[in-house]
Design a protein around this motif. Structure first.
Motif, PDB file in Angstrom:
ATOM      1  N   SER A 146       0.160 -38.037 -18.390  1.00 44.00           N
ATOM      2  CA  SER A 146      -1.301 -38.123 -18.291  1.00 44.00           C
ATOM      3  C   SER A 146      -1.747 -37.632 -16.923  1.00 44.00           C
ATOM      4  CB  SER A 146      -1.767 -39.571 -18.517  1.00 44.00           C
ATOM      5  OG  SER A 146      -1.629 -40.306 -17.321  1.00 44.00           O
ATOM      6  N   GLN A 147      -2.976 -37.200 -16.851  1.00 44.84           N
ATOM      7  CA  GLN A 147      -3.520 -36.720 -15.596  1.00 44.84           C
ATOM      8  C   GLN A 147      -3.594 -37.869 -14.584  1.00 44.84           C
ATOM      9  OE1 GLN A 147      -4.034 -33.849 -14.371  1.00 44.84           O
ATOM     10  NE2 GLN A 147      -4.973 -34.646 -12.501  1.00 44.84           N
ATOM     11  N   TYR A 148      -3.784 -39.097 -15.113  1.00 41.86           N
ATOM     12  CA  TYR A 148      -3.843 -40.231 -14.204  1.00 41.86           C
ATOM     13  C   TYR A 148      -2.491 -40.439 -13.517  1.00 41.86           C
ATOM     14  CZ  TYR A 148      -5.171 -44.806 -12.418  1.00 41.86           C
ATOM     15  OH  TYR A 148      -5.452 -45.867 -11.586  1.00 41.86           O
ATOM     16  N   ASP A 149      -1.408 -40.294 -14.274  1.00 37.54           N
ATOM     17  CA  ASP A 149      -0.065 -40.358 -13.677  1.00 37.54           C
ATOM     18  C   ASP A 149       0.058 -39.321 -12.565  1.00 37.54           C
ATOM     19  OD1 ASP A 149       0.478 -42.216 -15.593  1.00 37.54           O
ATOM     20  OD2 ASP A 149       1.728 -40.904 -16.837  1.00 37.54           O
ATOM     21  N   ALA A 150      -0.417 -38.119 -12.844  1.00 40.89           N
ATOM     22  CA  ALA A 150      -0.331 -37.044 -11.852  1.00 40.89           C
ATOM     23  C   ALA A 150      -1.110 -37.434 -10.601  1.00 40.89           C
ATOM     24  CB  ALA A 150      -0.880 -35.748 -12.437  1.00 40.89           C
ATOM     25  N   VAL A 171      -2.174 -28.803 -10.079  1.00 35.44           N
ATOM     26  CA  VAL A 171      -1.888 -29.374 -11.393  1.00 35.44           C
ATOM     27  C   VAL A 171      -2.676 -28.599 -12.438  1.00 35.44           C
ATOM     28  CG1 VAL A 171      -1.886 -31.451 -12.825  1.00 35.44           C
ATOM     29  CG2 VAL A 171      -1.664 -31.654 -10.336  1.00 35.44           C
ATOM     30  N   LEU A 172      -1.994 -28.088 -13.457  1.00 35.12           N
ATOM     31  CA  LEU A 172      -2.684 -27.492 -14.599  1.00 35.12           C
ATOM     32  C   LEU A 172      -2.750 -28.547 -15.694  1.00 35.12           C
ATOM     33  CD1 LEU A 172      -1.121 -23.914 -14.663  1.00 35.12           C
ATOM     34  CD2 LEU A 172      -3.334 -24.616 -13.739  1.00 35.12           C
ATOM     35  N   GLN A 214      -9.884 -44.196 -15.564  1.00 30.24           N
ATOM     36  CA  GLN A 214      -8.735 -43.288 -15.611  1.00 30.24           C
ATOM     37  C   GLN A 214      -9.172 -41.922 -16.142  1.00 30.24           C
ATOM     38  OE1 GLN A 214      -5.350 -45.031 -17.588  1.00 30.24           O
ATOM     39  NE2 GLN A 214      -5.523 -46.958 -16.483  1.00 30.24           N
ATOM     40  N   HIS A 215     -10.497 -41.684 -16.105  1.00 33.91           N
ATOM     41  CA  HIS A 215     -11.032 -40.435 -16.652  1.00 33.91           C
ATOM     42  C   HIS A 215     -11.208 -39.387 -15.566  1.00 33.91           C
ATOM     43  CE1 HIS A 215     -11.730 -41.887 -20.656  1.00 33.91           C
ATOM     44  NE2 HIS A 215     -12.347 -42.952 -20.180  1.00 33.91           N
ATOM     45  N   LYS A 271       3.400 -26.710  -4.690  1.00 28.90           N
ATOM     46  CA  LYS A 271       4.085 -27.124  -5.927  1.00 28.90           C
ATOM     47  C   LYS A 271       3.153 -26.999  -7.124  1.00 28.90           C
ATOM     48  CE  LYS A 271       7.681 -30.179  -4.232  1.00 28.90           C
ATOM     49  NZ  LYS A 271       8.103 -31.563  -4.033  1.00 28.90           N
ATOM     50  N   LEU A 272       3.705 -26.557  -8.256  1.00 25.08           N
ATOM     51  CA  LEU A 272       2.932 -26.446  -9.500  1.00 25.08           C
ATOM     52  C   LEU A 272       3.353 -27.565 -10.443  1.00 25.08           C
ATOM     53  CD1 LEU A 272       0.978 -24.792 -11.333  1.00 25.08           C
ATOM     54  CD2 LEU A 272       2.989 -23.597 -12.179  1.00 25.08           C
ATOM     55  N   HIS A 273       2.371 -28.300 -10.959  1.00 24.01           N
ATOM     56  CA  HIS A 273       2.642 -29.368 -11.922  1.00 24.01           C
ATOM     57  C   HIS A 273       1.844 -29.105 -13.199  1.00 24.01           C
ATOM     58  CE1 HIS A 273       4.022 -31.784  -8.407  1.00 24.01           C
ATOM     59  NE2 HIS A 273       3.053 -31.138  -7.813  1.00 24.01           N
ATOM     60  N   LEU A 274       2.298 -29.698 -14.281  1.00 20.09           N
ATOM     61  CA  LEU A 274       1.527 -29.656 -15.533  1.00 20.09           C
ATOM     62  C   LEU A 274       1.212 -31.095 -15.919  1.00 20.09           C
ATOM     63  CD1 LEU A 274       3.637 -27.103 -17.653  1.00 20.09           C
ATOM     64  CD2 LEU A 274       1.714 -26.631 -16.127  1.00 20.09           C
TER      65      LEU A 274
END
Lengths: 579, 579
Positions: A560-564, A500-501, A449-450, A530-533
């Motif tokens: 988490s970035q993994y969710d994204a 994604v930021l 998940q890294h 689309k912009l996501h954080l």
């Protein structure tokens, strides 16, 4: 007892439990420091361009004030080399000729510095001292040591030579070297050599001769006094003052006079910037000595109360014929090593200096200035340490640049320009470094998940999304940078649907950066992206919730970035080439 | 063609592919901008305290220089309100009386500003503009707009009144309100009302009357010219100049004169700080307009080349009787909306202004100053926008404090003090915020590999180890803070064997912070505690490897905090109470 009294009067704290054993330790330390301080205070006053007695006066009431208001158990306050040099520079700028006007200016400088320090303490502004970077201070102290030692060479040669910077001083010295007074040179060189030997060789010699360590310590510290006594007696005996040896001359005998600073606003305006510089440099030096010594005994000092302690010391100096003071490094270490347990040691030192002012001053008449110069030279050369340049070069070019500039400007243009430039430059370099933050495009490490930099690792990416990890807090100095970075990355990439930021290293988003985020959002909206954080820290999220940014966001905020990755990268997963 | 030529001469890039269609678009835009610029350039010259013709001169050669060296396709360069006000302040500080000396000072200011900007561009220092925070600039522009509008009220009333700040100006205005010239007031108020109506109401009115949008646009922009023509004719017809209406008077007819800046070093010394401020403010304003407009067409501008473009424009102003110029906001938007495709539009505007200088200047004799004042008032009131205060207050107190201080000081103490204070304050507040970083003690979330703040979550901890997550880069301003924080946490905790510093948010460790880490290490060693690091970023690790810190470290460096937890927390795991 009201708590604020105890806060502002640390003496009430340690005074309560003052024991006979503490008294004995403090008295012994006071004797050693007094012996060390008598020649130093005379010498530093001459360095500051003031009558010798002002050094003694600056070593009496200020010490009592610090004993009442200071928090360090070991700090020895009084005239110190760097502050004396800065006093000379500040008063020298005024272009005064009348010795009384010069003395009044120094007294006023101590007053302004004292008021400034006390106000800083009452306003709890001790943290400002942290804005000076360690390497800049180290460079400044080293350069000051060289300036001071050079400025004393004229006394060793017995010539007239002075300058506003190293080159000027050296040129004047070379120009007048033909006028060297040989008797003065003899005294000066012998005294310097003797004092160097005392510093390096006397203690091992005494210990080897079977002398007890504590007595050896006292005898070593008495070295400068011995030099003073011997050269004074020789000068008097041989009548060297008639052969061109400059002597201290008449020093008034008695208690410090009651003085008042000038309240001339023009003088204040001319001195206030110097007073601020002297205060901050003095405070930084003093507080770092105090902290180091306190840590050795697992004690704490309170930087804000230290400001008040040093502030009241300087005000005390200004009402008793002194000039700016601060905690001295060597002196405090001696005080600590000699066993000082409470600030009372400082008060006892004040008594010792008072006795000297009452009893010893007539004996100083024949004291050669060359001896005092030798005392200063030996003392300040221990401040000179160019290793900071080597360390800084090895560790970071930015730090090296700041140190080298500080040293060069201090030597070339004087203490005030040097230290100001160092402070401004270190802040500027910090802003510069953070104005171009590291931004990494990241992808998923397969089977984990890294997420890692796509340029450095073999990771999974998706052509419809790009994830940028920003390795810096976002604020005005780098807001535009991020705007440009995102824009450069997305422009022309027709497949892109999601940006994604990734914000785990973003500790702050200020209003300028918020405007940049809004501007990024609007541009991406215009492009149908689309912009996501992701991984936004709690305090940053709280802040963003106060704006309309999250309402306008056309993407989501992922914990988490993994969710994204799971939410956005459904279509295709492709291996990115590790470059 | 050598690449550096193309880099420094953007005209070679767009000039190559210049088409007939571009020519037509640029010509139309130039006509509209010229109509807008004639009254503005006269008015802003008067605002700057200079003869009206200097405004025309500043709108000729500088535009040609920008067309050659600038990168923005839409930026319209020339005299602008804020820079004119700053020029008035800078030249006013010199206390000159002779109009020729004042003009020479303004020319010299343009020269110094031009050289400074060009040097910044050659040295690629465009990023320095980022050190000004957006809110501070917004506040400064708003306050300047108010100052400018107020400064013009005297022309509307026909009285003598001026001041160095808002209160002084208002007091003078009130004091001399009895001297109001009614004819002047009539012209001034009517012109102001008319221009406001033109700005808000004319275009809808014309569109409603069936006029085509493009013509409606041109007619709207011609509003100020209409006001100039009508009030000039009335003044001439009724002989109002004999009834106390101040008029522009004789404006020299002809091409801009060849001028040279002064090379008097004393004058340079007196102007250089103002030149730097004017350059930076002008550049920041100009570059943000240019970037906004470029983004709308997905074009890019090059900030460093923009510096050269604006620098050469100012040097051009200094050799042709002008004064400091920059890119104007309203004017550039008009240029863009009118369809300007290349910087050639600016060159065509220069031709238009040249024609005006050759043909129209005699007609300006009876132009009332009140009309020009009305032009300025209507133009600058669009700059005034206090909403930045509301936004800043809602978002961040620190930003609000910086904005409010900038506005108050600009109004109360003038433009130079105001903007300098804003810049210094925003940097200071940034240092202050980062000087007290958020540090969280973290523990393992049961059943995961995640670590969270023990004060906020139910997590596993171990009494023999403490893990501190530092949420900020470590540098001189917060180095001491971390030292104190760690020391406070560990002192007195007898069970403690391991301290882990968790560094995922640490993007930098400078030399000051390295010294603090070393000092933390030595203290922990003395206490028999091991110091470990975890999740150290690559660049930080590279940096630490250049020092001896890792050799001296008595603990380990863990890639992940979970590794650290598994390695160090073998003995016991205990539930921490979630507070």
């Amino acid at each position: 007892m009201p708590p604020f009294l105890r806060q502002y009067l640390p003496i009430l704290d340690w005074g309560k439990s003052y024991s006979r054993q503490s008294l004995e330790s403090d008295l012994l330390a006071a004797v050693i420091v007094t012996i060390m301080l008598i020649p130093q205070s005379l010498a530093y006053a001459l360095l500051a361009g003031l009558p010798a007695e002002m050094g003694l006066y600056a070593s009496i009431l200020p010490l009592v004030a610090y004993a009442i208001f200071g928090t360090s158990r070991a700090l020895a306050v009084g005239p110190v080399a760097v502050v004396s040099l800065m006093t000379a520079a500040a008063v020298g700028n005024l272009g005064l000729d009348d010795p009384r006007a010069i003395a009044l200016a120094a007294i006023t400088l101590a007053f302004l510095s004292g008021v400034f320090l006390t106000l800083m303490g009452l306003l709890k502004l001790g943290f400002v001292a942290n804005f000076l970077s360690h390497p800049v201070i180290a460079g400044f102290i080293t350069a000051s040591g060289i300036l001071i030692a050079t400025s004393q060479l004229k006394h060793v040669l017995g010539v007239d030579a002075s300058g506003h910077n190293l080159i000027e001083t050296l040129a004047h010295l070379l120009g007048s070297i033909g006028d060297t007074n040989l008797w003065t040179l003899l005294i000066g060189v012998t005294a310097t050599a003797f004092l160097f030997w005392v510093r390096k060789g006397l203690k091992p010699f005494l210990l080897g001769a079977g002398i007890k360590p504590r007595l050896a310590e006292v005898l070593t510290k008495a070295g400068p006094v011995a030099a003073v006594v011997v050269t004074t007696v020789i000068t008097w005996g041989l009548g060297l003052q008639d052969r061109g040896v400059a002597i201290v001359g008449a020093v008034p005998r008695g208690l410090p006079p009651l003085t008042a600073p000038s309240f001339d606003l023009d003088l204040w305006a001319a001195l206030v910037a110097s007073a601020v510089l002297i205060s901050i440099i003095g405070f930084v030096e003093s507080v770092s000595v105090a902290q180091t010594l306190a840590a050795r005994k697992r004690q704490r000092i309170d930087p804000d109360q230290e400001l008040i302690g040093l502030g009241t010391s300087n005000i005390a100096a200004s009402v008793s014929g002194g000039y700016p003071v601060t905690g001295g490094f060597a002196r405090s270490v001696v005080n600590f090593d000699a066993g000082a347990e409470t600030p009372a040691a400082g008060a006892f030192t004040a008594v010792g200096i008072t006795l000297a002012a009452l009893l010893l001053t007539p004996l100083l008449f024949f004291l050669p200035k060359a001896t005092l110069a030798a005392t200063i030279i030996v003392a300040v050369l221990s401040l000179v340490d160019f290793s900071i340049l080597r360390h800084a070069w090895a560790y970071s070019r930015a730090d090296f640049f700041a140190v080298a500039t500080t040293i060069l400007l201090t030597l070339g243009m004087g203490v005030e320009v040097g230290v100001s430039a160092g402070v401004v430059l270190s802040i500027f370099l910090h802003l510069y470094k953070t104005s171009r933050p590291h931004v990494a495009e990241i992808g998923l490490v397969p089977g984990t998940q890294h997420f890692r930099n796509i340029c450095r690792h073999k990771v999974l990416t998706d052509p419809t999304m790009v994830t940028l990890r920003v390795d810096e807090s976002l604020y005005f100095a780098n807001a535009r940078f991020l705007e440009d970075y995102v824009y450069d990355r997305v422009v022309g990439d027709r497949n892109l649907k999601n940006v994604v930021l990734n914000f785990p290293a973003v500790n702050e988003v200020d209003l300028s950066a918020l405007e940049s985020l809004e501007s990024i959002l609007h541009r991406l909206k215009d492009m149908g992206i689309k912009l996501h954080l992701s991984e936004v820290k709690g305090p940053v999220m709280d802040r963003l919730k106060r704006s309309h940014f999250l309402d306008e966001l056309n993407g989501r905020v992922f914990l988490s970035q993994y969710d994204a990755h799971m939410a956005l990268s459904q279509n295709a997963e492709v291996h990115a080439a590790a470059e």
